[in-house]
Design a protein around this motif. Structure first.
Motif, PDB file in Angstrom:
ATOM      1  N   ASN A 175     -20.652   0.556  -2.958  1.00  0.00           N
ATOM      2  CA  ASN A 175     -20.272  -0.256  -1.807  1.00  0.00           C
ATOM      3  C   ASN A 175     -18.885  -0.878  -1.954  1.00  0.00           C
ATOM      4  N   SER A 176     -17.902  -0.036  -2.234  1.00  0.00           N
ATOM      5  CA  SER A 176     -16.530  -0.525  -2.344  1.00  0.00           C
ATOM      6  C   SER A 176     -15.633   0.288  -1.424  1.00  0.00           C
ATOM      7  N   VAL A 177     -14.501  -0.303  -1.071  1.00  0.00           N
ATOM      8  CA  VAL A 177     -13.555   0.381  -0.204  1.00  0.00           C
ATOM      9  C   VAL A 177     -12.994   1.629  -0.882  1.00  0.00           C
ATOM     10  N   MET A 178     -12.732   1.528  -2.186  1.00  0.00           N
ATOM     11  CA  MET A 178     -12.182   2.684  -2.901  1.00  0.00           C
ATOM     12  C   MET A 178     -13.116   3.883  -2.810  1.00  0.00           C
TER      13      MET A 178
ATOM     14  N   LEU B 238       0.830  -1.206   0.000  1.00  0.00           N
ATOM     15  CA  LEU B 238       0.000   0.000   0.000  1.00  0.00           C
ATOM     16  C   LEU B 238       0.861   1.251   0.000  1.00  0.00           C
ATOM     17  N   SER B 239       1.877   1.288   0.853  1.00  0.00           N
ATOM     18  CA  SER B 239       2.780   2.453   0.896  1.00  0.00           C
ATOM     19  C   SER B 239       3.445   2.658  -0.454  1.00  0.00           C
ATOM     20  N   SER B 240       3.848   1.560  -1.068  1.00  0.00           N
ATOM     21  CA  SER B 240       4.538   1.640  -2.356  1.00  0.00           C
ATOM     22  C   SER B 240       3.653   2.237  -3.428  1.00  0.00           C
ATOM     23  N   VAL B 241       2.402   1.762  -3.489  1.00  0.00           N
ATOM     24  CA  VAL B 241       1.520   2.259  -4.553  1.00  0.00           C
ATOM     25  C   VAL B 241       1.106   3.700  -4.288  1.00  0.00           C
ATOM     26  N   ILE B 242       0.884   4.066  -3.031  1.00  0.00           N
ATOM     27  CA  ILE B 242       0.506   5.449  -2.719  1.00  0.00           C
ATOM     28  C   ILE B 242       1.654   6.402  -3.057  1.00  0.00           C
ATOM     29  N   GLU B 243       2.866   6.015  -2.726  1.00  0.00           N
ATOM     30  CA  GLU B 243       4.023   6.855  -3.061  1.00  0.00           C
ATOM     31  C   GLU B 243       4.195   6.986  -4.571  1.00  0.00           C
ATOM     32  N   LYS B 244       3.942   5.880  -5.265  1.00  0.00           N
ATOM     33  CA  LYS B 244       4.102   5.901  -6.724  1.00  0.00           C
ATOM     34  C   LYS B 244       3.080   6.822  -7.381  1.00  0.00           C
ATOM     35  N   VAL B 245       1.793   6.675  -7.018  1.00  0.00           N
ATOM     36  CA  VAL B 245       0.774   7.532  -7.630  1.00  0.00           C
ATOM     37  C   VAL B 245       0.940   8.969  -7.175  1.00  0.00           C
ATOM     38  N   ALA B 246       1.435   9.186  -5.960  1.00  0.00           N
ATOM     39  CA  ALA B 246       1.663  10.551  -5.480  1.00  0.00           C
ATOM     40  C   ALA B 246       2.726  11.235  -6.331  1.00  0.00           C
ATOM     41  N   ARG B 247       3.793  10.506  -6.682  1.00  0.00           N
ATOM     42  CA  ARG B 247       4.832  11.084  -7.550  1.00  0.00           C
ATOM     43  C   ARG B 247       4.253  11.395  -8.926  1.00  0.00           C
ATOM     44  N   ASP B 248       3.448  10.469  -9.439  1.00  0.00           N
ATOM     45  CA  ASP B 248       2.851  10.698 -10.769  1.00  0.00           C
ATOM     46  C   ASP B 248       1.939  11.921 -10.762  1.00  0.00           C
ATOM     47  N   ILE B 249       1.111  12.016  -9.718  1.00  0.00           N
ATOM     48  CA  ILE B 249       0.190  13.153  -9.612  1.00  0.00           C
ATOM     49  C   ILE B 249       0.977  14.458  -9.462  1.00  0.00           C
ATOM     50  N   ASP B 250       1.992  14.438  -8.632  1.00  0.00           N
ATOM     51  CA  ASP B 250       2.798  15.643  -8.405  1.00  0.00           C
ATOM     52  C   ASP B 250       3.469  16.089  -9.692  1.00  0.00           C
ATOM     53  N   ALA B 251       4.017  15.140 -10.451  1.00  0.00           N
ATOM     54  CA  ALA B 251       4.664  15.480 -11.718  1.00  0.00           C
ATOM     55  C   ALA B 251       3.652  16.042 -12.705  1.00  0.00           C
TER      56      ALA B 251
ATOM     57  N   TYR C 181      -6.841  11.221 -11.616  1.00  0.00           N
ATOM     58  CA  TYR C 181      -7.356  10.701 -10.358  1.00  0.00           C
ATOM     59  C   TYR C 181      -7.810   9.245 -10.524  1.00  0.00           C
ATOM     60  N   SER C 182      -8.544   8.986 -11.608  1.00  0.00           N
ATOM     61  CA  SER C 182      -9.059   7.636 -11.859  1.00  0.00           C
ATOM     62  C   SER C 182      -7.920   6.639 -12.058  1.00  0.00           C
ATOM     63  N   ARG C 183      -6.874   7.064 -12.763  1.00  0.00           N
ATOM     64  CA  ARG C 183      -5.729   6.174 -12.970  1.00  0.00           C
ATOM     65  C   ARG C 183      -5.047   5.834 -11.637  1.00  0.00           C
ATOM     66  N   ALA C 184      -4.946   6.848 -10.779  1.00  0.00           N
ATOM     67  CA  ALA C 184      -4.346   6.623  -9.461  1.00  0.00           C
ATOM     68  C   ALA C 184      -5.200   5.644  -8.651  1.00  0.00           C
ATOM     69  N   CYS C 185      -6.518   5.838  -8.727  1.00  0.00           N
ATOM     70  CA  CYS C 185      -7.419   4.954  -7.988  1.00  0.00           C
ATOM     71  C   CYS C 185      -7.345   3.520  -8.505  1.00  0.00           C
ATOM     72  N   ILE C 186      -7.212   3.352  -9.816  1.00  0.00           N
ATOM     73  CA  ILE C 186      -7.125   2.009 -10.412  1.00  0.00           C
ATOM     74  C   ILE C 186      -5.874   1.294  -9.908  1.00  0.00           C
ATOM     75  N   GLU C 187      -4.775   2.026  -9.842  1.00  0.00           N
ATOM     76  CA  GLU C 187      -3.530   1.408  -9.359  1.00  0.00           C
ATOM     77  C   GLU C 187      -3.646   0.997  -7.884  1.00  0.00           C
ATOM     78  N   ILE C 188      -4.245   1.867  -7.084  1.00  0.00           N
ATOM     79  CA  ILE C 188      -4.420   1.540  -5.661  1.00  0.00           C
ATOM     80  C   ILE C 188      -5.390   0.371  -5.496  1.00  0.00           C
ATOM     81  N   ASP C 189      -6.459   0.403  -6.277  1.00  0.00           N
ATOM     82  CA  ASP C 189      -7.475  -0.638  -6.170  1.00  0.00           C
ATOM     83  C   ASP C 189      -6.921  -2.023  -6.515  1.00  0.00           C
ATOM     84  N   ALA C 190      -5.985  -2.071  -7.440  1.00  0.00           N
ATOM     85  CA  ALA C 190      -5.378  -3.347  -7.818  1.00  0.00           C
ATOM     86  C   ALA C 190      -4.634  -3.961  -6.636  1.00  0.00           C
TER      87      ALA C 190
END
Length: 418
Positions: free
Chosen positions: A343-346, A263-276, A312-321
C-alpha cells in the motif's frame, strides 16, 4: 420592506459576523419605526415597578415585596412603550439577568437605571452594568437616566447627600435623579403640590419628555452607525479572506512547482544512471530462460536479472526519498489491499520488481516511460493528505468569500428602509 426579508438579510449577515447578532437584532427594531421604548432596569425590590406606575399615572405594573418581576413586562402609554425588566438578581440561575440585559441593550431607546437609596453605594454588578450602559451611550447615543429610588426611606436630606456623594465617588460626574414613588402617590391622592414636587417624579417626567423628543434623531444616528460599522467589518473580513486565499493559492502553486522540479530532477538522474548501466552491459543473459536443472544453480541469467533488479531498486529508493519529502507515501484508502507492504505510492506506480533490460529501458530511458511516471506520481501527490487539506482550506476560504459577498448584498437590503 417586509420584516421577513429583513430577517433573512440579518440572518445572512449574522452567519458571517455572528458577533454582530445583537446589533442586527437592534437594526430590526430600528427599522420598524415603532413607538419609543423606555426600559427600567435594576436589582430586585429597588422600586422599579412602583416608579413605572407613578411615571405612567396608573397601576400598569405589579408591585410586590417578593421577586415579582421574573419576565419582561410591558405597557404602552401615550405613544411610549414602557418595559419593566426582571431584577438583575431575580434568579439564581441568571436567566432573568439575561432577560433584563436583553431589554436594556436590545429593545430600549432610553434606560432608567434604578438603585434604592437605602442600599447606599452601588454594588459590583450595578457598577459594571452602568459602565457598559454609559459606553453604549457614547457609541450609539442611547441615553441612560440613573434614578435613586425610595429616598423617603432615608432619615433626612443629609443622609441623601451622603449616599449621593458615595455614589459620585464610585462614578464621578454621575447625575442622580432622586425620587420617591410613595411621596408622589400620597401627593396625588392628597392633592399636595409640595409633596409632588419633593417626590422628584415630575422632574424625572420632564427629563424623560426631553429625551423622548430626541429619540427619532437618536435612532437615525444609531441606525446609520450600526450599518456603517457592519459594512466596514464586512469589508475588512472580505479583504482578510482574499489575502488568506491568495496566500493559500500561492502556497499550493509553490508546493506544486517544487514537487514537479524535484520529481523531474530525480527521474532524469536515475534515467541517466540506468541508461549508463544498460549501455555498459554486454550479452543479455537475462532473456535466456533457466531450465529445470538450473533451479539450484547460479547462472548467467540469474546474475543478470539480479543486477537489473538491484539497479531498479536503487532508482526506486532515490525516487521514493523525494516522494517522502513531499508527503507522498500511502495510496488512497480505497486502493489499499490487506497486504500492507503493497500500500505505497512507489508500488502502485512502479510495481514490485523488474528483471529484464527491455522493461528497465522502457520505464526509465524512453520519454513515454518517464512521462508516465511523472504523471502518475503527480496524481498521487495531489491525493496526499497535505495536499487535500490545503485544497480543502482553499475551498472553505472561497466559500467564506462567497458568503461575505452575499452578506454585503444583504446589508444593502437592510440599508433600504422602504
Amino acid at each position: 420592506m417586509s420584516s421577513t426579508i429583513r430577517e433573512q438579510a440579518a440572518h445572512e449577515i449574522a452567519s458571517v459576523l455572528p458577533q454582530r447578532a445583537h446589533d442586527l437584532a437592534r437594526l430590526q427594531i430600528l427599522s420598524d419605526d415603532s413607538e419609543p421604548v423606555v426600559t427600567v432596569v435594576g436589582k430586585y425590590n429597588h422600586g422599579k415597578s412602583s416608579l413605572l406606575n407613578e411615571l405612567l399615572g396608573r397601576d400598569a405594573f405589579a408591585v410586590s415585596d417578593r421577586r415579582e418581576t421574573v419576565r419582561l413586562s410591558d405597557s404602552v402609554h401615550d405613544g411610549v412603550r414602557w418595559l419593566d425588566a426582571p431584577g438583575l438578581d431575580a434568579d439564581v440561575g441568571s436567566a432573568d439577568d439575561r432577560e433584563a440585559l436583553r431589554a436594556a441593550w436590545l429593545k430600549s431607546d432610553i434606560r432608567l437605571f434604578v438603585h434604592a437609596a437605602k442600599e447606599g453605594e452601588l454594588d459590583a454588578k450595578e457598577l459594571t452594568l452602568l459602565a457598559e450602559l454609559d459606553a453604549d451611550r457614547v457609541r450609539t447615543g442611547r441615553q441612560t437616566l440613573v434614578v435613586l429610588s425610595q429616598v423617603d426611606q432615608l432619615a433626612d436630606d443629609a443622609e441623601l447627600q451622603n449616599v449621593g456623594a458615595a455614589i459620585d465617588r464610585q462614578m464621578p460626574g454621575i447625575v442622580l435623579n432622586a425620587v420617591s414613588s410613595m411621596r408622589h402617590r400620597k401627593g396625588i391622592e392628597g392633592g399636595k403640590k409640595l409633596l409632588l414636587e419633593k417626590s422628584g417624579i415630575p422632574a424625572l417626567q420632564a427629563m424623560l419628555q426631553t429625551e423622548l423628543a430626541r429619540v427619532p434623531a437618536a435612532r437615525a444616528h444609531e441606525r446609520a452607525l450600526l450599518l456603517r460599522e457592519i459594512g466596514a467589518q464586512l469589508q475588512q473580513l472580505r479583504a482578510a479572506q482574499q489575502t488568506s486565499l491568495g496566500i493559500l493559492q500561492k502556497t499550493q502553486q509553490q508546493q506544486r512547482r517544487e514537487f514537479d522540479r524535484d520529481l523531474s530532477s530525480v527521474i532524469e538522474k536515475v534515467a541517466r544512471d540506468i541508461d549508463a548501466m544498460l549501455n555498459a552491459l554486454g550479452t543479455d543473459h537475462a532473456i535466456v530462460p533457466d531450465t529445470a536443472k538450473d533451479a539450484y544453480m547460479i547462472t548467467a541469467g540469474k546474475l543478470e536479472r539480479a543486477h537489473i533488479q538491484i539497479a531498479y531498486s536503487r532508482a526506486c529508493i532515490e525516487i521514493d526519498a523525494v516522494l517522502a519529502a513531499h508527503g507522498v507515501i500511502a495510496i488512497p484508502l480505497e486502493q489499499r489491499t490487506v497486504a500492507k507492504s503493497l500500500n505505497s505510492v512507489m508500488i502502485a506506480v512502479m510495481g514490485v520488481s523488474v528483471k529484464l533490460r527491455k522493461d528497465l529501458r522502457r520505464m526509465f530511458c524512453e520519454a513515454s516511460g518517464r512521462e508516465r511516471m511523472q504523471r502518475e506520481f503527480i496524481h498521487y501527490y495531489e491525493l496526499s493528505d497535505e495536499r487535500k487539506a490545503l485544497a480543502a482550506q482553499i475551498a472553505d476560504t472561497e466559500a467564506s468569500i462567497a458568503a461575505s459577498a452575499q452578506a454585503a448584498l444583504a446589508l444593502r437590503t437592510l440599508e433600504a428602509r422602504a
